[in-house]
Write a protein that holds these residues in place. Structure first.
Motif, short mmCIF file in Angstrom:
data_model
loop_
_atom_site.label_atom_id
_atom_site.label_comp_id
_atom_site.label_asym_id
_atom_site.label_seq_id
_atom_site.Cartn_x
_atom_site.Cartn_y
_atom_site.Cartn_z
N ALA A 1 -13.30 -10.24 -2.38
CA ALA A 1 -12.27 -9.71 -1.27
C ALA A 1 -11.36 -8.84 -2.11
O ALA A 1 -10.96 -7.64 -1.72
CB ALA A 1 -11.46 -10.81 -0.61
N GLU A 2 -10.98 -9.25 -3.34
CA GLU A 2 -9.80 -8.27 -4.02
C GLU A 2 -10.53 -7.23 -4.55
O GLU A 2 -10.12 -6.12 -4.64
CB GLU A 2 -9.21 -9.20 -5.32
N GLY B 1 -12.96 -5.70 -2.99
CA GLY B 1 -13.27 -4.82 -1.79
C GLY B 1 -11.94 -4.03 -1.76
O GLY B 1 -11.92 -2.90 -1.03
N SER B 2 -10.70 -4.65 -1.76
CA SER B 2 -9.46 -4.24 -1.49
C SER B 2 -9.31 -3.08 -2.89
O SER B 2 -8.66 -1.87 -2.42
CB SER B 2 -8.35 -5.29 -1.89
N GLU C 1 -16.38 3.73 -1.07
CA GLU C 1 -16.85 2.52 -0.29
C GLU C 1 -18.50 2.12 -1.00
O GLU C 1 -18.97 0.85 -0.90
CB GLU C 1 -17.04 2.94 1.05
N ARG D 1 0.98 -1.30 0.11
CA ARG D 1 -0.19 0.07 -0.29
C ARG D 1 0.68 1.27 -0.05
O ARG D 1 0.60 2.37 -0.42
CB ARG D 1 -1.06 0.04 1.20
N ILE E 1 0.02 -6.38 -5.16
CA ILE E 1 -0.99 -6.12 -4.11
C ILE E 1 -1.46 -7.54 -3.42
O ILE E 1 -1.49 -8.33 -3.84
CB ILE E 1 -2.28 -5.70 -4.54
N GLY E 2 -1.03 -7.44 -2.21
CA GLY E 2 -1.53 -8.71 -1.17
C GLY E 2 -0.26 -9.30 -0.91
O GLY E 2 0.82 -9.09 -1.13
N LEU F 1 -10.55 0.18 -1.54
CA LEU F 1 -9.76 0.50 -0.49
C LEU F 1 -8.76 1.50 -1.15
O LEU F 1 -8.10 2.42 -0.56
CB LEU F 1 -9.17 -0.65 0.47
N GLU F 2 -8.07 0.80 -2.25
CA GLU F 2 -7.07 1.51 -3.10
C GLU F 2 -7.32 2.66 -3.74
O GLU F 2 -6.53 3.64 -3.83
CB GLU F 2 -6.26 0.41 -4.04
N PHE G 1 -2.91 -7.93 -8.11
CA PHE G 1 -3.34 -8.95 -7.41
C PHE G 1 -2.31 -10.17 -7.52
O PHE G 1 -2.21 -10.58 -8.61
CB PHE G 1 -4.57 -9.12 -7.60
#
Length: 406
Positions: free
Chosen positions: A285-286, A288-289, A327, A225, A405-406, A292-293, A378
């Protein structure tokens, strides 16, 4: 191996050869060990400099097959850096004393012995496994430390001592950093890297625990991040980004050209186009990530949401969203992947920077776009083909700045 007088070296050489035959991916590590005769050691123990301290009496009373298993066990402590991990765990949890270090040694043994034996290696007498501690298999040393405490009867495990290379606590027999036959930090890292490459290159030959270790050794966790934010900030602040000419303020050079008004260069806030891969290969989940990014990208441009436009893209680019609240944004997709359509649509907004969040399983534009491009990738498990051992999966083009990422 270091030649010593009272040690049955022929027996140890035979045990090492047996270990290499059973676990060929550990050959580099097994041959990197330096054997040091030490009657002070009960069985075998290692230090972080890749010395293996061996009791001559123990070698005499132990079979070649069992010695091979113990050599694999000891070298596993070093490859997995249990000494450094024990020190970090002790510092984080404010632990001290020999009892706690013994507990770390036993937890490290459980991590290794989970899938270390079989397929040519016998189980040594008294080997500690997760089942010995009443725990589930497949965990790391840190997982077992959070669950395992000394109970009645557990003190019988106190004879287990794999040395400072297993728990980070120095022993009286250690030769230290200035002793003979120790490996430097660069040499130790080189051994780990070569072993990890061997495991990844032939994944069918190693158990899951070793494959997990190799993946982490070749791709250590990064503050992705921070890296992504730094890449965005570098892109939006680079020369030429957000710059345009204006006649609102004449250039200073106009004074040298009477009768001519020259425009001055004005810096405007950079515009960012965000393309989010919403194909079926990207998990919820990705996604959602990814949202956030988008919020992190907003912070990278000083919080100006009006400068960011978001595109969701699978095989076709969908609605362009002026960013209001990341969001609550709806991401449309779920089909195949072709981010070229996302690039095309994003470029129509004339961005200064394009940020792409994807798993990388997509065709890429053949020509670089006329703006800086950052790819948040990802992470995926390494692809491998038994028909082509040299197969390398496609990576984003070289003109893009890539952050895993991750």
């Amino acid at each position: 191996m270091t030649v010593t007088s009272g040690l049955d070296l022929d027996k140890l050489y035979a045990a090492r050869l047996h270990a290499v035959s059973a676990r060929p991916y550990l050959a580099t590590a097994l041959y990197a060990l330096h054997i040091v005769e030490s009657p002070a050691v009960r069985t075998m123990g290692v230090d972080k400099y890749w010395r293996c301290y061996v009791s001559p009496a123990f070698v005499n009373h132990t079979s070649v097959e069992e010695l091979a298993s113990i050599l694999v066990h000891e070298v596993s402590h070093l490859l997995r850096e249990h000494h450094a991990r024990s020190d970090r765990y002790a510092d984080t949890h404010d632990l001290s004393g020999p009892a706690e270090r013994l507990r770390m040694n036993i937890a490290a043994d459980a991590e290794i012995n989970d899938d270390a034996f079989g397929d040519g290696l016998v189980v040594p007498d008294g080997a500690v496994t997760p089942g010995t501690l009443g725990l589930l298999a497949g965990g790391l040393m840190e997982d077992y430390l959070d669950q395992f405490t000394f109970a009645r009867g557990a003190q019988q495990l106190g004879w287990l001592d794999c040395g400072s290379g297993a728990d980070g606590s120095a022993r009286e027999w250690d030769l230290g950093p200035d002793g003979a036959d120790g490996l430097s930090e660069q040499e130790r890292e080189g051994v780990r890297f070569r072993v990890a490459q061997g495991i990844v290159g032939n994944p069918g030959n190693a158990p899951q625990g070793w494959r997990r270790w190799a993946d982490q050794a070749l791709h250590p966790p990064q503050p992705w991040r921070d890296l992504l934010g730094a890449a965005l900030r570098a892109a939006v602040s680079a020369p030429g980004v957000g710059e345009d000419y204006t006649y609102g303020r004449p250039a200073r050079r106009s004074a040298s050209v009477p009768g001519v008004v020259l425009p001055s260069l004005r810096r405007t806030p950079p515009r960012v186009g965000v393309v989010i891969d919403t194909s079926g290969s990207v998990s919820d989940a990705e996604l959602g990530s990814a949202l956030l990014e988008v919020a992190a990208i907003t912070r990278a441009v000083g919080g100006r949401r009006d400068l960011i436009t978001v595109f969701s893209c699978d095989a076709a680019a969908h609605i362009a969203y002026p960013l209001c609240q990341a969001e609550s944004m709806s991401l449309i997709g779920g089909g195949g992947t072709d981010l070229r359509t996302g690039f095309t649509k994003a470029l129509r907004t004339r961005p200064d920077v394009i940020a792409v969040l994807t798993d990388g399983q997509t065709p890429w534009p053949s020509d670089p776009p006329p703006c800086r491009t950052i790819v948040g990738l990802f992470r995926r498990a390494d692809s491998w083909s038994e028909h082509n051992p040299d197969y390398i999966p496609d990576r984003p083009p070289t003109w893009a700045r890539v952050v895993d990422i991750g």
